[in-house]
Design a protein around this motif. Structure first.
Motif, PDB file in Angstrom:
ATOM      1  N   VAL A  43     -21.780  15.280  37.448  1.00  0.00           N
ATOM      2  CA  VAL A  43     -21.632  16.454  36.577  1.00  0.00           C
ATOM      3  C   VAL A  43     -21.144  16.036  35.193  1.00  0.00           C
ATOM      4  CG1 VAL A  43     -21.181  18.048  38.475  1.00  0.00           C
ATOM      5  CG2 VAL A  43     -19.264  16.850  37.394  1.00  0.00           C
ATOM      6  N   PHE A  44     -20.665  14.781  35.083  1.00  0.00           N
ATOM      7  CA  PHE A  44     -20.158  14.298  33.801  1.00  0.00           C
ATOM      8  C   PHE A  44     -21.166  13.424  33.056  1.00  0.00           C
ATOM      9  CE2 PHE A  44     -16.361  14.401  36.698  1.00  0.00           C
ATOM     10  CZ  PHE A  44     -15.852  15.597  36.216  1.00  0.00           C
ATOM     11  N   VAL A  45     -22.417  13.406  33.537  1.00  0.00           N
ATOM     12  CA  VAL A  45     -23.394  12.471  32.996  1.00  0.00           C
ATOM     13  C   VAL A  45     -23.672  12.704  31.510  1.00  0.00           C
ATOM     14  CG1 VAL A  45     -25.421  13.874  33.601  1.00  0.00           C
ATOM     15  CG2 VAL A  45     -25.621  11.366  33.468  1.00  0.00           C
ATOM     16  N   ASP A  46     -23.530  13.931  31.050  1.00  0.00           N
ATOM     17  CA  ASP A  46     -23.842  14.231  29.649  1.00  0.00           C
ATOM     18  C   ASP A  46     -22.620  14.176  28.733  1.00  0.00           C
ATOM     19  OD1 ASP A  46     -26.566  14.668  30.155  1.00  0.00           O
ATOM     20  OD2 ASP A  46     -26.179  16.733  30.798  1.00  0.00           O
ATOM     21  N   VAL A  47     -21.482  13.758  29.283  1.00  0.00           N
ATOM     22  CA  VAL A  47     -20.257  13.721  28.467  1.00  0.00           C
ATOM     23  C   VAL A  47     -20.234  12.428  27.660  1.00  0.00           C
ATOM     24  CG1 VAL A  47     -17.743  13.744  28.475  1.00  0.00           C
ATOM     25  CG2 VAL A  47     -19.017  15.089  30.181  1.00  0.00           C
ATOM     26  N   PRO A  48     -20.285  12.516  26.320  1.00  0.00           N
ATOM     27  CA  PRO A  48     -20.279  11.299  25.494  1.00  0.00           C
ATOM     28  C   PRO A  48     -18.848  10.800  25.271  1.00  0.00           C
ATOM     29  CG  PRO A  48     -20.438  13.222  24.086  1.00  0.00           C
ATOM     30  CD  PRO A  48     -20.400  13.741  25.512  1.00  0.00           C
ATOM     31  N   MET A  49     -18.726   9.590  24.794  1.00  0.00           N
ATOM     32  CA  MET A  49     -17.431   9.045  24.415  1.00  0.00           C
ATOM     33  C   MET A  49     -16.966   9.750  23.145  1.00  0.00           C
ATOM     34  SD  MET A  49     -15.118   6.834  25.342  1.00  0.00           S
ATOM     35  CE  MET A  49     -15.972   5.627  26.356  1.00  0.00           C
ATOM     36  N   ALA A  50     -15.725  10.237  23.145  1.00  0.00           N
ATOM     37  CA  ALA A  50     -15.203  10.961  21.979  1.00  0.00           C
ATOM     38  C   ALA A  50     -14.961  10.007  20.821  1.00  0.00           C
ATOM     39  CB  ALA A  50     -13.906  11.678  22.341  1.00  0.00           C
ATOM     40  N   GLN A  51     -15.043  10.566  19.628  1.00  0.00           N
ATOM     41  CA  GLN A  51     -14.736   9.787  18.431  1.00  0.00           C
ATOM     42  C   GLN A  51     -13.265   9.414  18.454  1.00  0.00           C
ATOM     43  OE1 GLN A  51     -15.205  11.979  14.818  1.00  0.00           O
ATOM     44  NE2 GLN A  51     -14.472  10.337  13.511  1.00  0.00           N
ATOM     45  N   LYS A  52     -12.975   8.151  18.255  1.00  0.00           N
ATOM     46  CA  LYS A  52     -11.587   7.710  18.285  1.00  0.00           C
ATOM     47  C   LYS A  52     -10.899   8.117  16.989  1.00  0.00           C
ATOM     48  CE  LYS A  52     -12.266   3.828  21.434  1.00  0.00           C
ATOM     49  NZ  LYS A  52     -12.117   2.375  21.644  1.00  0.00           N
TER      50      LYS A  52
END
Length: 423
Positions: free
Chosen positions: A22-31
Motif C-alpha cells: 500500500v506504500f508503493v507510491d510513497v516517494p522519499m520526502a525532500q530532506k
C-alpha cells in the motif's frame, strides 16, 4: 486420555499471490536539513568545522545551557512533593502567565486587560501547526500566507499542508550584503487584503519606529492578520524587552494577532521543545472563545503537553533571584557572540580580505550571513572542510578561540580565490 480424537493434520498452506504494498507510491520526502551535517560527519579531515548548528554552542563545542537550568532541573528532580499527573490541555497556568509577562511585560495593557492568553505547544512548529489549523477554519477569508523573515522558514510547509497559498520574502540582500527594510515595506503594500502575514523574529527586521508605523497603518487598512515568530527572546540583543518590544506597538494600535513564542533556545533546553501559541484579542470574551477552540485542536494533536520543560521555565521565571541569574546568562552569551563577530571582522580586515565586512557586526542574533557567493561557499567546503549552507548564513557561536584563525584565513582565501578566477 485414550478417548481423545487424533490430531488433525496441518492444513495445506495455499500459495498466496504477492500483492503490491500500500506504500508503493510513497516517494522519499525532500530532506529539509541534514545533508550538510551528514557530509561533515563522513569527512575525515582533522580541520573540519561545522558552522550550521541550530543551537548556541560553547567554546568546548557543546550546546549551551543556561547555568541556572542545571540546578533548577536538579531541584525539580529531587522534589518529593511533585505529582507526575498529566498537565491540563492548555498547559500549566503559572507557566502560561509567566511566559506572557516575559513577552509583553507585566504591566502591558494586554496583560492588565486580560486579553492575552496562550496554549502550551510542542515546540515552535507546534505553535504554527495549531495556529494554522485555527486560521484555516475560523479566518475563512484568508487564502494567502506571506512570510517575511531574514532567512527561509520551515513554517511554509505547515501552511501549505493546510491548503494556504504561501509566499516567502527574505529581507537579506546578498548583493548589498545587508537587511533591506524596503523589501518589508513593499511586501506589505503588495500582499492581498485580508491575508496572514508571518513576521519572523521582528527585531532582526531592523525597521525604525516610523517604518513600523507605516507597516502597521497599511496592515490596518488592508485588514492583514499578523502572526509573529519570537524564537529566542533575549538572544538577539541581550535585552528581553528590546527583542520583543515591537509587539507593544501592535498592542497599542489595537491589533489582534498570534505569536509563536519558543522558550527552548533562550533557556538552553532544546530537547524539551517548549513553545506557546500566544493569542492577543480585543477583549477577554473573544480571547476565551479562541482559546477554547485552540484547546480542542491541541487535544486532538497531542492531548496533553509535556511537563518537564515548562516546570523548569516556570520555576526560573517565578523566582526573582533565578530569573536574574538567567537574564545575566543571556547577556553573557550575547556579549561573547558580539565579541566573536568583532574579532572575525577585524581579522578579515587585517588579512587584507577584499570588501567591507561591517555587515557581520550589523546583524543581531546568534546566526548571520557572511556575505559570500556560492563559489566562495563551495571553496570553503571542498578545499577547507568548513561546512556552511549555500546562502552563507552561519551560527557565530560555533566560532571560538581554537578555530577563529583557521576560519578567517579560509574565508580570506575563498574571497581571493574567487577574485582571481574572475580575472
Amino acid at each position: 486420555m485414550d478417548n481423545e480424537p487424533p490430531l488433525s493434520p496441518c492444513p495445506t498452506v495455499l500459495s498466496i499471490t504477492p500483492t503490491l504494498s500500500v506504500f508503493v507510491d510513497v516517494p522519499m520526502a525532500q530532506k529539509l536539513e541534514g545533508v550538510l551535517l551528514k557530509t561533515y560527519k563522513q569527512d575525515n579531515d582533522p580541520h573540519k568545522i561545522f558552522l550550521v548548528y541550530r543551537v548556541c554552542m560553547t567554546d568546548e563545542g557543546l550546546p549551551w545551557v543556561s547555568p541556572v537550568v542545571h540546578k533548577t532541573r536538579l531541584q525539580i528532580a529531587q522534589d518529593p512533593s511533585l505529582i507526575y499527573e498529566y498537565l491540563p490541555g492548555m498547559g500549566l497556568k503559572s507557566f502560561i502567565q509567566a511566559s506572557l509577562e516575559l513577552l509583553f511585560g507585566k504591566h502591558s495593557p494586554a496583560i492588565v486587560e486580560n486579553r492575552a492568553g496562550g496554549v502550551h505547544t510542542v515546540g515552535e512548529s507546534g505553535a504554527f501547526q495549531l495556529g494554522a489549523q485555527f486560521l484555516r477554519v475560523w479566518h475563512r477569508g484568508a487564502q494567502t500566507v506571506c512570510i517575511v523573515s531574514c532567512h527561509k522558514e520551515s513554517h511554509r510547509f505547515i501552511f501549505q499542508d493546510m491548503g494556504f497559498e504561501v509566499y516567502e520574502y527574505c529581507l537579506w540582500d546578498p548583493k548589498q550584503r545587508r537587511m533591506d527594510t524596503n523589501i518589508f515595506l513593499s511586501v506589505v503594500k503588495q500582499v492581498p487584503s485580508g491575508c496572514i502575514l508571518v513576521i519572523g523574529n521582528p527585531v532582526d527586521c531592523r525597521l525604525t519606529p516610523s517604518q513600523w508605523a507605516k507597516v502597521m497603518s497599511t496592515m490596518k487598512s488592508k485588514q492583514i492578520f499578523p502572526f509573529f515568530d519570537i524564537p529566542c527572546q533575549g538572544l538577539s540583543t541581550g535585552d528581553l524587552e528590546e527583542d520583543a518590544g515591537i509587539l507593544q506597538y501592535f498592542v497599542s494600535w489595537g491589533f489582534e494577532f498570534f505569536c509563536s513564542q519558543s522558550l527552548s533556545k533562550n533557556f538552553g533546553i532544546y530537547d524539551e521543545g517548549v513553545g506557546i501559541l500566544v493569542v492577543l484579542a480585543l477583549n477577554n470574551k473573544e480571547l476565551l472563545c479562541v482559546l477554547s477552540q485552540l484547546m480542542s485542536y491541541a487535544q486532538a494533536l497531542w492531548l496533553n503537553p509535556p511537563a518537564r520543560g515548562s516546570r523548569i521555565i516556570t520555576t526560573i521565571l517565578c523566582n526573582p533571584t533565578l530569573q536574574e541569574e538567567w537574564k545575566l546568562s543571556l547577556k553573557v552569551v550575547v556579549e561573547k557572540m558580539m565579541l566573536i563577530k568583532e574579532k572575525v571582522k577585524e581579522k578579515l580586515r587585517l588579512l587584507g580580505t577584499p570588501g567591507s565586512w561591517d555587515h557581520i557586526t550589523e546583524q543581531t542574533g546568534t546566526h548571520g550571513y557572511l556575505g559570500l557567493s556560492y563559489q566562495q561557499v563551495q571553496y570553503l567546503i571542498m578545499k577547507k572542510h568548513i561546512y556552511i549552507p549555500k546562502n552563507g548564513r552561519i551560527n557565530f557561536t560555533c566560532i571560538n578561540a581554537s578555530n577563529i584563525d583557521y576560519v578567517t584565513q579560509s574565508i580570506s582565501e575563498a574571497v581571493l580565490s574567487a577574485k582571481d578566477s574572475e580575472k
